[in-house]
Scaffold this motif. Sequence first.
Motif, mmCIF file in Angstrom:
data_model
loop_
_atom_site.group_PDB
_atom_site.id
_atom_site.type_symbol
_atom_site.label_atom_id
_atom_site.label_comp_id
_atom_site.label_asym_id
_atom_site.label_seq_id
_atom_site.Cartn_x
_atom_site.Cartn_y
_atom_site.Cartn_z
ATOM 1 N N THR A 24 12.678 31.425 -19.327
ATOM 2 C CA THR A 24 11.716 30.811 -18.416
ATOM 3 C C THR A 24 10.387 30.592 -19.122
ATOM 4 O O THR A 24 9.774 31.544 -19.626
ATOM 5 C CB THR A 24 11.490 31.696 -17.179
ATOM 6 N N LEU A 25 9.935 29.341 -19.186
ATOM 7 C CA LEU A 25 8.625 29.026 -19.749
ATOM 8 C C LEU A 25 7.573 29.724 -18.892
ATOM 9 O O LEU A 25 7.519 29.525 -17.676
ATOM 10 C CB LEU A 25 8.393 27.517 -19.765
ATOM 11 N N ASN A 26 6.716 30.521 -19.535
ATOM 12 C CA ASN A 26 5.882 31.463 -18.785
ATOM 13 C C ASN A 26 4.384 31.224 -18.977
ATOM 14 O O ASN A 26 3.617 32.129 -19.272
ATOM 15 C CB ASN A 26 6.248 32.902 -19.175
ATOM 16 N N ARG A 27 3.970 29.970 -18.823
ATOM 17 C CA ARG A 27 2.551 29.646 -18.773
ATOM 18 C C ARG A 27 2.287 28.771 -17.545
ATOM 19 O O ARG A 27 1.854 27.620 -17.658
ATOM 20 C CB ARG A 27 2.092 28.956 -20.064
ATOM 21 N N PRO A 28 2.567 29.291 -16.343
ATOM 22 C CA PRO A 28 2.476 28.456 -15.143
ATOM 23 C C PRO A 28 1.088 27.892 -14.890
ATOM 24 O O PRO A 28 0.951 26.747 -14.439
ATOM 25 C CB PRO A 28 2.913 29.402 -14.018
ATOM 26 N N ARG A 29 0.019 28.668 -15.159
ATOM 27 C CA ARG A 29 -1.333 28.180 -14.888
ATOM 28 C C ARG A 29 -1.686 26.988 -15.764
ATOM 29 O O ARG A 29 -2.458 26.114 -15.374
ATOM 30 C CB ARG A 29 -2.350 29.294 -15.093
ATOM 31 N N GLN A 30 -1.121 26.944 -16.966
ATOM 32 C CA GLN A 30 -1.374 25.828 -17.886
ATOM 33 C C GLN A 30 -0.267 24.774 -17.809
ATOM 34 O O GLN A 30 -0.207 23.869 -18.619
ATOM 35 C CB GLN A 30 -1.479 26.354 -19.325
ATOM 36 N N ARG A 31 0.655 24.927 -16.847
ATOM 37 C CA ARG A 31 1.760 23.998 -16.633
ATOM 38 C C ARG A 31 2.757 24.003 -17.783
ATOM 39 O O ARG A 31 3.312 22.978 -18.159
ATOM 40 C CB ARG A 31 1.243 22.588 -16.345
ATOM 41 N N ASN A 32 2.964 25.177 -18.325
ATOM 42 C CA ASN A 32 3.995 25.405 -19.345
ATOM 43 C C ASN A 32 3.966 24.374 -20.476
ATOM 44 O O ASN A 32 4.975 23.716 -20.770
ATOM 45 C CB ASN A 32 5.384 25.411 -18.691
#
Length: 271
Positions: A24-32
């Motif tokens: 799972t790409l895990n930079r949700p705040r930066q929109r991965n």
Amino acid sequence: MTDQQTSTEPYLLATLSKNVLSLTLNRPRQRNPLSSHMIAALKAAIEAANENPQVRVVVIKGSGPVFSAGHDLREMSHKEDESREDHEARVRQVLLDCSRMMLAILHSPKAIIASVHATATAAGCQLVSACDLAISSEDAMFCTPGVNIGTFCTTPLVGVGRNIHRKHAMELALTGDLFSAEDAMRFGLVNRVVPAAELEEQTLALAEKIASRSAQGIRAGKAAFYRQIDMPIEQAFEYANESMLEALLSPDASEGTRAFLEKRAPHWGEA
């Protein structure tokens, strides 16, 4: 603030269940974004999965409101204290590393599935195209919007243009518009579109079905498919015949045939 400055969390979250590795790409705040760090994390995770016999299928998905927004534009931008030559070298390296990561997915002996819950943009769209299969939520969107900021999604089109008809690829790139999940399926970028509430369940069901098949057969078959697909048809048949012959003489093929005739589940060799 750049991607690497915003969190000490891992770039990827990895879980392994029933021979299916979920990344799972895990930079949700930066929109991965596919930053240099995310690219490195993905490539390392794929390479580790290749060597892990417990992994038979890999699923790539995103967290937060976007699957992946593509390259980190802040990282790709010119810095105030940077020469043109240094900027060029740095961006060239990111693009090179990204292409190597995409090729690592293509050349992995494992089946790799993209599970797209939301928008996939530019290199994020390329990531979907690099995977062997893709399942999309019905509300997901896809675009290659480089033209909107004065550039062109040339490298994303390498993968996207090998998934879909060239006129669809050029419409994506020339307009920069968002296209629906149904459009993406019609174009050939994704295999199926499912209700958002069913995406996780249906992705895992597909992954577990593939994981129950012969890992040896998938390893050899995937490599053969991608190698022959761009050959002239006569050469493709010649190559595929040899690959098929080798597959038919393999231990898993012998076991699979016996299991079919004996009406029992096969016992495959290790991945």
